[in-house]
Design an enzyme around this catalytic site. Structure first.
Site, PDB file in Angstrom:
ATOM      1  N   VAL A  60       0.803  -1.223   0.000  1.00  0.00           N
ATOM      2  CA  VAL A  60       0.000   0.000   0.000  1.00  0.00           C
ATOM      3  C   VAL A  60       0.841   1.280   0.000  1.00  0.00           C
ATOM      4  CG1 VAL A  60      -0.227   0.325   2.500  1.00  0.00           C
ATOM      5  CG2 VAL A  60      -2.130   0.942   0.992  1.00  0.00           C
ATOM      6  N   TYR A  61       2.142   1.192   0.302  1.00  0.00           N
ATOM      7  CA  TYR A  61       2.966   2.395   0.317  1.00  0.00           C
ATOM      8  C   TYR A  61       3.048   2.995  -1.085  1.00  0.00           C
ATOM      9  CZ  TYR A  61       4.628   0.880   4.960  1.00  0.00           C
ATOM     10  OH  TYR A  61       4.712   0.483   6.279  1.00  0.00           O
ATOM     11  N   SER A  62       2.518   4.206  -1.221  1.00  0.00           N
ATOM     12  CA  SER A  62       2.432   4.882  -2.521  1.00  0.00           C
ATOM     13  C   SER A  62       1.766   3.981  -3.567  1.00  0.00           C
ATOM     14  CB  SER A  62       3.809   5.331  -3.011  1.00  0.00           C
ATOM     15  OG  SER A  62       4.292   6.412  -2.241  1.00  0.00           O
TER      16      SER A  62
END
Length: 327
Positions: A60-62
């Site tokens: 989900v990071y960026s």
């Protein structure tokens, strides 16, 4: 650099883990302070030069950009078997009803997507980012076991949940002879110690390695409470929700960190991380570096050894906080 085994496994990791949430694309995520790929690669390369072999990211990071950047950089800079890559699953990656959570469908889809972005055949540690209240834990644990059996992950871990939930997951895995969680990535630092009540004793008893996130309280432990703000402190709403409301009571802890830093002729970062490194069963704090100096300071903490008297002095002003991260 120092290395240690992750929990009861035989896998050795550096005692500082590089958190990769700060690498990505500000246009694809809510955090506007993340580094672009060019600047991220400089940090990753320096981490390797300093002996860090442990890298933590999440799908989900960026919205996938962090995994892409980390995957390309590590492929260019190091042999795959020389590093430990950890990623996570749970957050929604699109508006599709099955894009998030910990269902079998989501896990099987997201592990393949993560491997593609990371440009690797397997991850060393595959972690559930949060507890899924809509999916039976039996379904989640069986799917994770199948991911390990398929060779797509070497080990599995968990992050940010109640101790009873973690124990339930461990019991389900043991009952069915499925792969068991070997690590817990939870919120722990000198101004947030609620995990000491139940999660840390559970992890010690079960020989689970602890890889705490936010070890410096998003920088709050590294500077005076009244110091100038940063882009992250101004724009990161998650950080504000974690620490702003408790500023007055946390101030006394931060002042003691400064006192001991002066005594040791070290930085406040050194003292805050040294406190974590001496706490059982912490394996490796996850440090989210966005500058080369952040890495160098983090590693410097390995040379600081606090006495029990100093540990007690740092801990004495702490007051209870509301639960943050998995409420």
């Amino acid at each position: 650099m120092e290395y240690t085994r992750l929990g009861s496994t035989g896998m050795k990791v550096s005692r500082i883990c590089l958190g990769c949430m700060g690498f990505g694309d500000a246009t694809r995520w809510l955090h506007k302070w993340v580094l672009n790929e060019e600047d991220s690669r400089l940090i990753i390369k320096k981490a390797l030069e300093l002996g860090i072999n442990f890298f933590d990211t999440a799908n989900v990071y960026s919205i996938g950009a962090s995994e892409e950047i980390v995957g390309r950089a590590l492929k260019d800079f190091v042999k795959r078997d020389e590093v430990v890559i950890a990623t996570k699953v749970h957050g929604k990656m699109s508006e599709s009803p099955n894009s998030g959570g910990l269902s079998r469908k989501a896990i099987m889809n997201e592990i393949d997507n993560s491997l593609k972005r990371l440009e690797t055949d397997y991850v060393d540690l595959y972690q559930i980012h949060r507890w899924d209240y809509e999916t039976p834990i039996e379904e989640t644990m069986e799917a994770l076991n199948d991911v390990v059996r398929a060779g797509k992950a070497r080990y599995i871990g968990a992050s940010a949940m109640w101790a009873w939930q973690f124990q339930k997951a461990l019991h389900v895995a043991e009952k069915h002879n499925w792969s068991r969680f070997v690590s817990m990535q939870n919120h722990l630092n000198l101004i947030y110690r609620e995990e000491e009540r139940e999660m840390l004793p559970l992890c010690r008893d079960q020989k689970i390695g602890l890889i705490p996130y936010s070890p410096l309280a998003s920088g709050r432990l590294t500077r005076d409470w009244s110091s100038e703000t940063t882009l992250r402190s101004e724009t990161d709403q998650i950080q504000k929700s974690k620490y702003d409301a408790s500023a007055d009571m946390d101030k006394h802890v931060v002042e003691r960190v400064a006192e001991l830093a002066k005594k040791h002729r070290a930085s406040r970062t050194h003292i805050a991380l040294a406190w974590l490194l001496q706490k059982e069963p912490v394996t490796a704090p996850i440090v989210g570096a966005t500058k080369i100096s952040h890495l160098e300071e983090a590693i410097g903490a390995l040379s600081i050894k606090l006495t029990q008297e100093e540990v007690n002095y740092l801990e004495e002003p702490y007051v209870p906080h509301r639960i943050i991260g998995h409420q």
